[in-house]
Write a protein that holds these residues in place. Structure first.
Motif, PDB file in Angstrom:
ATOM      1  N   CYS A   1      -2.603   5.406  -7.214  1.00  0.00           N
ATOM      2  CA  CYS A   1      -2.744   4.675  -7.963  1.00  0.00           C
ATOM      3  C   CYS A   1      -4.175   4.579  -6.720  1.00  0.00           C
ATOM      4  O   CYS A   1      -4.068   3.090  -5.722  1.00  0.00           O
ATOM      5  CB  CYS A   1      -1.513   3.943  -8.184  1.00  0.00           C
ATOM      6  SG  CYS A   1      -3.234   2.322  -9.170  1.00  0.00           S
ATOM      7  N   VAL A   2      -5.124   4.592  -6.921  1.00  0.00           N
ATOM      8  CA  VAL A   2      -6.300   3.937  -6.387  1.00  0.00           C
ATOM      9  C   VAL A   2      -6.618   2.970  -7.158  1.00  0.00           C
ATOM     10  O   VAL A   2      -7.073   2.566  -8.716  1.00  0.00           O
ATOM     11  CB  VAL A   2      -7.737   5.287  -6.347  1.00  0.00           C
ATOM     12  CG1 VAL A   2      -8.266   4.821  -5.304  1.00  0.00           C
ATOM     13  CG2 VAL A   2      -7.171   6.457  -5.162  1.00  0.00           C
ATOM     14  N   PHE A   3      -5.978   1.567  -6.373  1.00  0.00           N
ATOM     15  CA  PHE A   3      -6.615   0.264  -6.640  1.00  0.00           C
ATOM     16  C   PHE A   3      -6.504  -0.551  -5.927  1.00  0.00           C
ATOM     17  O   PHE A   3      -6.279   0.028  -4.936  1.00  0.00           O
ATOM     18  CB  PHE A   3      -5.984  -0.372  -7.685  1.00  0.00           C
ATOM     19  CG  PHE A   3      -5.026  -0.528  -7.194  1.00  0.00           C
ATOM     20  CD1 PHE A   3      -4.469  -1.943  -7.213  1.00  0.00           C
ATOM     21  CD2 PHE A   3      -3.763   0.125  -7.004  1.00  0.00           C
ATOM     22  CE1 PHE A   3      -2.951  -2.414  -6.740  1.00  0.00           C
ATOM     23  CE2 PHE A   3      -2.942  -0.403  -5.833  1.00  0.00           C
ATOM     24  CZ  PHE A   3      -2.020  -1.973  -6.190  1.00  0.00           C
ATOM     25  N   LEU A   4      -7.952  -1.953  -5.818  1.00  0.00           N
ATOM     26  CA  LEU A   4      -8.482  -2.730  -5.007  1.00  0.00           C
ATOM     27  C   LEU A   4      -6.857  -3.669  -5.265  1.00  0.00           C
ATOM     28  O   LEU A   4      -6.593  -4.541  -5.385  1.00  0.00           O
ATOM     29  CB  LEU A   4      -9.132  -3.402  -5.237  1.00  0.00           C
ATOM     30  CG  LEU A   4      -9.914  -4.605  -3.842  1.00  0.00           C
ATOM     31  CD1 LEU A   4      -9.688  -3.793  -2.256  1.00  0.00           C
ATOM     32  CD2 LEU A   4     -11.093  -5.026  -3.987  1.00  0.00           C
ATOM     33  N   ASP A   5      -6.022  -3.351  -3.761  1.00  0.00           N
ATOM     34  CA  ASP A   5      -5.006  -4.755  -4.035  1.00  0.00           C
ATOM     35  C   ASP A   5      -5.197  -5.778  -4.159  1.00  0.00           C
ATOM     36  O   ASP A   5      -4.691  -6.782  -4.529  1.00  0.00           O
ATOM     37  CB  ASP A   5      -3.332  -3.742  -3.133  1.00  0.00           C
ATOM     38  CG  ASP A   5      -2.314  -4.639  -3.291  1.00  0.00           C
ATOM     39  OD1 ASP A   5      -1.569  -5.245  -3.442  1.00  0.00           O
ATOM     40  OD2 ASP A   5      -1.734  -4.787  -1.537  1.00  0.00           O
TER      41      ASP A   5
ATOM     42  N   ASP B   1      -6.929  -8.788  -4.213  1.00  0.00           N
ATOM     43  CA  ASP B   1      -7.513  -9.168  -5.376  1.00  0.00           C
ATOM     44  C   ASP B   1      -7.417 -10.701  -5.390  1.00  0.00           C
ATOM     45  O   ASP B   1      -8.695 -10.735  -6.503  1.00  0.00           O
ATOM     46  CB  ASP B   1      -6.220  -9.087  -6.785  1.00  0.00           C
ATOM     47  CG  ASP B   1      -5.420  -9.613  -6.887  1.00  0.00           C
ATOM     48  OD1 ASP B   1      -4.732 -10.102  -5.192  1.00  0.00           O
ATOM     49  OD2 ASP B   1      -4.291  -9.348  -7.849  1.00  0.00           O
TER      50      ASP B   1
ATOM     51  N   VAL C   1       0.257   2.588  -3.584  1.00  0.00           N
ATOM     52  CA  VAL C   1      -1.596   3.545  -3.853  1.00  0.00           C
ATOM     53  C   VAL C   1      -0.777   4.290  -3.132  1.00  0.00           C
ATOM     54  O   VAL C   1      -1.281   5.360  -4.138  1.00  0.00           O
ATOM     55  CB  VAL C   1      -2.243   2.694  -2.679  1.00  0.00           C
ATOM     56  CG1 VAL C   1      -3.272   3.446  -1.753  1.00  0.00           C
ATOM     57  CG2 VAL C   1      -2.548   0.764  -2.966  1.00  0.00           C
TER      58      VAL C   1
ATOM     59  N   SER D   1       0.857  -1.147   0.204  1.00  0.00           N
ATOM     60  CA  SER D   1      -0.001   0.259   0.184  1.00  0.00           C
ATOM     61  C   SER D   1       0.548   1.628  -0.141  1.00  0.00           C
ATOM     62  O   SER D   1       0.686   2.189  -0.726  1.00  0.00           O
ATOM     63  CB  SER D   1      -1.097  -0.305   1.289  1.00  0.00           C
ATOM     64  OG  SER D   1      -2.199  -0.428   0.928  1.00  0.00           O
TER      65      SER D   1
ATOM     66  N   GLU E   1      -2.799  -0.352 -16.786  1.00  0.00           N
ATOM     67  CA  GLU E   1      -2.998  -0.814 -16.022  1.00  0.00           C
ATOM     68  C   GLU E   1      -3.046   0.316 -14.977  1.00  0.00           C
ATOM     69  O   GLU E   1      -1.844   1.003 -13.922  1.00  0.00           O
ATOM     70  CB  GLU E   1      -1.954  -1.583 -15.319  1.00  0.00           C
ATOM     71  CG  GLU E   1      -3.066  -2.491 -14.153  1.00  0.00           C
ATOM     72  CD  GLU E   1      -2.134  -4.007 -14.171  1.00  0.00           C
ATOM     73  OE1 GLU E   1      -1.842  -4.188 -12.646  1.00  0.00           O
ATOM     74  OE2 GLU E   1      -2.163  -5.077 -14.755  1.00  0.00           O
ATOM     75  N   ASP E   2      -4.371   0.445 -14.297  1.00  0.00           N
ATOM     76  CA  ASP E   2      -4.899   1.654 -13.154  1.00  0.00           C
ATOM     77  C   ASP E   2      -3.728   3.233 -13.121  1.00  0.00           C
ATOM     78  O   ASP E   2      -2.988   3.314 -12.074  1.00  0.00           O
ATOM     79  CB  ASP E   2      -4.005   0.762 -11.980  1.00  0.00           C
ATOM     80  CG  ASP E   2      -5.012   0.057 -11.700  1.00  0.00           C
ATOM     81  OD1 ASP E   2      -6.220  -0.161 -11.773  1.00  0.00           O
ATOM     82  OD2 ASP E   2      -4.272  -1.159 -10.916  1.00  0.00           O
TER      83      ASP E   2
END
Length: 149
Positions: free
Chosen positions: A35-39, A41, A30, A26, A137-138
């Protein structure tokens, strides 16, 4: 300087190890890369996790992804080093140990990864070759790379 590493299946990770690796991911993916993404997965549970410690502090990490989960080949993903040790060879150490872990777990095999394009030369120096087109990607440019086993 005491450098050590371990490779563990998800179920073998302690609560502290899991917390530390998720925090490091994170911090870099992040916060630092904005980068806002759901790590998380739903792949971690099926992977092995390589943790690189310097004097009991987690400074590097990657996950070893079995064939068929992300790609048809075994993969290395979520490669990360702590900001405090950047530029000191720890990223290379994580990757060398990650490649070794893939071979120990799965035997001689091709290894695929999705590289951020700025790191193309780094991965090429480890024997990976770019394959396919650059993709987003993101919000970050990536390209798939393969190291033939």
């Amino acid at each position: 300087m005491n450098l050590s590493h371990t490779v563990k299946a998800f179920s073998e990770l302690t609560q502290d190890e899991l917390y530390d690796l998720l925090r490091l991911r994170s911090e870099v993916f992040v916060v630092e890369q904005n980068c806002v993404f759901l790590d998380m997965d739903n792949k971690d549970q099926k992977c092995h996790h390589l943790l690189l410690h310097l004097d009991n502090e987690l400074v590097g990490y990657c996950r070893i992804v079995p064939a068929g989960l992300s790609y048809k080949e075994v993969a290395i993903g979520r490669v990360v080093t702590a900001l405090s040790v950047r530029g000191k060879g720890f990223g290379r150490k994580v990757m060398e140990l990650g490649i070794e872990a893939c071979q120990n777990l799965y035997g001689p095999c091709d290894i695929r990864l999705g590289a951020q394009t700025y790191a193309l030369g780094f991965y090429e120096s480890l024997g990976f070759q770019a394959e396919g087109d650059v993709y987003d990607e993101d919000g970050i440019e990536h390209i798939e790379m393969v190291k033939r086993g």
